[in-house]
Motif scaffolding. Structure first.
Motif, short mmCIF file in Angstrom:
data_model
loop_
_atom_site.label_atom_id
_atom_site.label_comp_id
_atom_site.label_asym_id
_atom_site.label_seq_id
_atom_site.Cartn_x
_atom_site.Cartn_y
_atom_site.Cartn_z
N UNK A 103 -4.37 -9.03 3.42
CA UNK A 103 -3.09 -8.52 3.94
C UNK A 103 -3.07 -7.00 4.02
N UNK A 104 -4.05 -6.33 3.40
CA UNK A 104 -4.13 -4.87 3.54
C UNK A 104 -4.54 -4.45 4.94
N UNK A 105 -5.33 -5.28 5.61
CA UNK A 105 -5.95 -4.86 6.87
C UNK A 105 -4.94 -4.52 7.96
N UNK A 106 -3.88 -5.32 8.20
CA UNK A 106 -2.91 -4.91 9.23
C UNK A 106 -2.24 -3.58 8.92
N UNK A 107 -1.90 -3.34 7.65
CA UNK A 107 -1.27 -2.07 7.28
C UNK A 107 -2.22 -0.91 7.50
N UNK B 134 -4.77 -0.82 9.54
CA UNK B 134 -4.97 -0.66 10.99
C UNK B 134 -3.83 0.12 11.63
N UNK B 135 -2.60 -0.16 11.22
CA UNK B 135 -1.46 0.58 11.77
C UNK B 135 -1.50 2.05 11.39
N UNK B 136 -1.95 2.36 10.17
CA UNK B 136 -2.06 3.76 9.75
C UNK B 136 -3.17 4.47 10.50
N UNK B 137 -4.30 3.79 10.70
CA UNK B 137 -5.41 4.42 11.42
C UNK B 137 -5.08 4.63 12.89
N UNK B 138 -4.22 3.78 13.43
CA UNK B 138 -3.86 3.90 14.84
C UNK B 138 -3.09 5.20 15.11
N UNK B 139 -2.51 5.79 14.08
CA UNK B 139 -1.75 7.02 14.26
C UNK B 139 -2.63 8.26 14.30
N UNK C 126 0.82 -1.21 0.00
CA UNK C 126 0.00 0.00 0.00
C UNK C 126 0.85 1.26 0.00
N UNK C 127 2.07 1.18 0.54
CA UNK C 127 2.93 2.36 0.61
C UNK C 127 3.28 2.90 -0.77
N UNK C 128 3.22 2.05 -1.79
CA UNK C 128 3.54 2.49 -3.15
C UNK C 128 2.40 3.29 -3.78
N UNK C 129 1.22 3.28 -3.17
CA UNK C 129 0.06 3.93 -3.76
C UNK C 129 -0.56 4.98 -2.84
N UNK C 130 -0.44 4.81 -1.54
CA UNK C 130 -1.08 5.73 -0.60
C UNK C 130 -0.06 6.12 0.47
N UNK C 131 -0.04 7.38 0.80
CA UNK C 131 0.84 7.85 1.87
C UNK C 131 0.13 7.72 3.21
N UNK C 132 0.87 7.59 4.31
CA UNK C 132 0.22 7.57 5.63
C UNK C 132 -0.60 8.83 5.90
N UNK D 143 -8.01 -9.27 13.40
CA UNK D 143 -7.72 -8.99 14.81
C UNK D 143 -6.99 -7.67 14.98
N UNK D 144 -6.29 -7.19 13.94
CA UNK D 144 -5.64 -5.88 14.02
C UNK D 144 -6.67 -4.77 14.12
N UNK D 145 -7.78 -4.92 13.40
CA UNK D 145 -8.86 -3.94 13.52
C UNK D 145 -9.59 -4.11 14.85
N UNK D 146 -9.66 -5.33 15.34
CA UNK D 146 -10.37 -5.59 16.59
C UNK D 146 -9.75 -4.86 17.77
N UNK D 147 -8.44 -4.58 17.70
CA UNK D 147 -7.76 -3.91 18.81
C UNK D 147 -7.69 -2.39 18.64
N UNK D 148 -8.33 -1.85 17.61
CA UNK D 148 -8.41 -0.40 17.48
C UNK D 148 -9.44 0.15 18.45
#
Length: 504
Positions: free
Chosen positions: A373-377, A379-384, A347-353, A424-429
């Motif tokens: 496999x997009x979901x963990x990435x 989730x990490x961006x939304x966590x910021x 996703x980093x090649x198409x969208x910036x954080x 589960x990465x979204x579940x912990x947001x």
């Protein structure tokens, strides 16, 4: 009258000694010259002599002479190398003194620049700082018939000057003096005759259009064979302030922002890249006898690099207004092609954080197991995101016909381990998303706890356990199901490729 003897050693002078210096200077050449010791008036005269634009006008004159003596009318302009005057490389003190004089030095163009570009002769940054610019045909008046290139060169120079100064300038005076008798007829008569076809007429229209793009100039002088009405209109446009972008109504500016950038442009590029990857990975060749599949691996799709829309680079106010319009649109990732050989794009090649920090609505359509496999990435961006900048809505849609691809036996549970490991990465947001919606084939015993848990403020609040379901509807806690032999660790695509789209 009394005499007092000075006993201090520094005043104890031997009047019998010689007053001749111990190291006399015999040669004046040995005396060090200090430029800063000169009076300021002399230094300013040196700056005026050293900092001149005469070389630019001489370059144009030499090129004109070259065109007059050569038979090649398309002779290219000689190469030129821009260089900083050496006096500006001495010290910061000299730069502070010399730059104001450089900016006040008039730029005289008396030949036109023909096929050369103005920005190749003088830096655009310096052009924006100059106070006086003069265009004329003084250098070509000795010619019996001045070539058309002289007038065309001035027209091109003024057009390029207007483009450079559009972003801002310090110009106080602008003068144009073109009195060639050869062109007087064209400028006076052809310009106002709509029936005549004339090359000089086209140049003149471009010149008038470029002059009207220059604004906020205190002193304007035009000695050109235009009609008095045309000259007064040009001078009026050049003296008045530019019409600013912020004078437009807010509704109009918002429409411009919407056309200038779209947050879904990256999603469209992402979708095309998945298509290209799918086509590269599996090439289908049809013949009259059979269908032959050729697998080609380790070939990455080609796509443009991520860039910031220029609308965000103008100024801070435009950036703030554009953010509200552009990032209020729903950000939708859908119609992704199924992946082959367990390969997926980053996703980093198409969208910036920054994009995931600013968007207000996010919608994901997942149709392939590798899409998870997009979901963990994500989730990490939304966590910021900060607590005062929550994502207003998140919509996940899983297109998965359970009867076809999911459960092959009564004892197998759904969703499988791959789905849960990504979800589960979204579940912990916590406290990041305002409203969560999960649609598609996922059972409520799996999605309802995730929706509830993402709505909690922090991890200290009580979370609901996530459950999975088998084909007969029996629900089991996901951690219990993970310990059974009937919990799939990995499987194929979520849907049949033919059910989603056809790869042409």
């Amino acid at each position: 009258m009394s005499f007092t003897k000075c006993c201090s050693p520094e005043f104890d002078v031997d009047f019998g000694s010689s007053l001749t210096p111990s190291n006399p200077i015999t040669d004046p050449v040995d005396v060090p010259f200090r430029f800063r010791d000169l009076p300021k008036e002399l230094r300013f005269m040196i700056y005026e002599y050293a900092l001149s634009f005469d070389s630019i006008d001489k370059y144009c004159g030499d090129y004109l002479e070259l065109l007059c003596v050569t038979s090649n009318a398309k002779e290219p302009a000689p190469d030129v190398e821009k260089a900083c005057p050496s006096i500006l490389l001495v010290s910061k003190d000299i730069i502070e003194e010399a730059l104001p004089i450089l900016y006040k030095t008039p730029l005289n163009m008396s030949f036109g620049i023909f096929k050369a570009h103005l920005q190749d002769l003088i830096a655009p940054e310096l052009l924006r700082k100059l106070r006086y610019i003069n265009f004329s045909d003084a250098g070509t008046r000795h010619l019996n018939t001045p070539p058309h290139d002289c007038f065309g060169g001035i027209c091109y120079a003024v057009t390029e000057l207007a483009t450079i100064l559009r972003a801002g300038h310090s110009l106080k005076s602008f003068t144009m003096d073109y009195t060639s008798a050869y062109l007087s007829f064209h400028l006076r008569d052809c310009l106002n005759d709509g029936q005549k076809q004339c090359g000089i007429k086209s140049w003149a229209h471009n010149l008038i259009r470029a002059l009207k793009e220059l604004h906020s100039i205190d002193k304007v002088s035009l000695t050109v064979e235009f009609s008095e009405e045309v000259k007064q209109e040009i001078i009026s446009c050049m003296k008045r302030p530019a019409r600013g972008f912020f004078r437009l109504p807010l509704q109009v500016r918002q429409k411009i922002y919407g056309y200038a950038a779209d947050v879904n442009d990256g999603a469209s590029t992402f979708q095309l890249a998945t298509k290209q990857l799918a086509l590269v990975s599996t090439t289908t060749r049809l013949s009259t006898a059979n269908i032959k599949l050729t697998h080609i691996s380790n070939q990455d799709p080609t796509f443009k690099e991520t860039t910031t829309p220029t609308i965000f680079l103008v100024n801070r106010q435009i950036e703030q207004e554009a953010n509200e319009v552009i990032y209020s649109k729903p950000f939708v990732i859908k119609n992704l092609y199924p992946m082959v050989n367990s390969t997926f794009l980053k996703l980093d090649d198409f969208f910036s954080p920054y994009t995931f920090k600013k968007i207000q609505h996010l919608e994901l359509h997942l149709t392939d197991h590798n899409h998870l496999t997009m979901l963990p990435t994500i989730a990490n961006m939304l966590r910021r995101r900060r607590k005062n900048n929550v994502l207003k809505s998140l919509h996940l849609h899983f297109s998965e016909p359970r009867s076809k691809r999911l459960i092959l036996a009564v004892g197998e549970y759904y969703p499988d381990n791959t789905v849960y490991a990504c979800m589960r990465h979204l579940n912990y947001l916590r406290g990041v998303v305002g409203r969560v919606t999960i649609t598609g084939s996922m059972p409520a015993c799996f999605t309802a706890p995730i929706i509830h848990n993402m709505g909690l403020k922090d991890l200290s609040e009580q979370a609901m356990p996530i459950k999975v379901q088998n084909v007969v509807g029996h629900e089991v806690d996901v951690h219990v199901a993970q310990g059974t032999a009937f919990y799939r660790k990995q499987r194929g695509v979520l849907v049949e490729p033919a059910d989603v789209m056809e790869i042409d």
